[in-house]
Design a protein around this motif. Structure first.
Motif: not given
Length: 137
Positions: A26-31
């Motif tokens: 999820x963090x990668x998608x937001x980044x």
């Protein structure tokens, strides 16, 4: 007998399952979304700034006359730095906004604000004459 109390259509917060912990995916998608938004915003900012043209030179049209066949006359003021020359492009258009005549003129260095009256040759009846743009030489 009384009617039951109205309930929320989607339920109450206590009835929802617990939210899964935020994982690395999820963090990668937001980044990635943040990087895409930053690139698009930067590109749009560049387009807006470059569309303004050369902010050191600007021209204000005072009047134009398109009543004569074969030529149109324009009076305008160019605002530029005193020590720099500038080139301005004059454009005449017809009732359908089709270009019917152009002319480039060079304003020598010396004065910063220069008032000019120029003629533009036209190949059809013009309805408007403007300064399409000016730039420093």
């Amino acid at each position: 007998m009384s009617a039951p109390a109205p309930r929320p259509i989607l339920g109450t917060p206590d009835e929802f399952p617990p939210r899964p912990p935020m994982g690395r995916g999820r963090f990668v998608v937001y980044a990635v979304m943040a990087v895409v938004v930053a690139v698009v915003a930067g590109g749009w900012g560049y387009v807006i700034l470059s569309a303004r043209g050369n902010p050191e030179v600007r021209a204000d049209v005072i009047t134009f006359d398109t009543s004569r066949p074969g030529s149109a006359e324009i009076t305008f003021v160019v605002h530029k730095p005193d020590d720099r020359a500038a080139t301005c492009r004059l454009r005449a258009v017809d009732v359908h906004h089709v270009e019917v005549g152009t002319r480039e003129i060079t304003i020598p260095p010396g004065r910063g604000d220069v008032a000019l009256t120029e003629q533009v040759r036209i190949n059809a009846q013009a309805t408007s004459v403007d300064v399409q743009g000016c730039s420093l030489v």
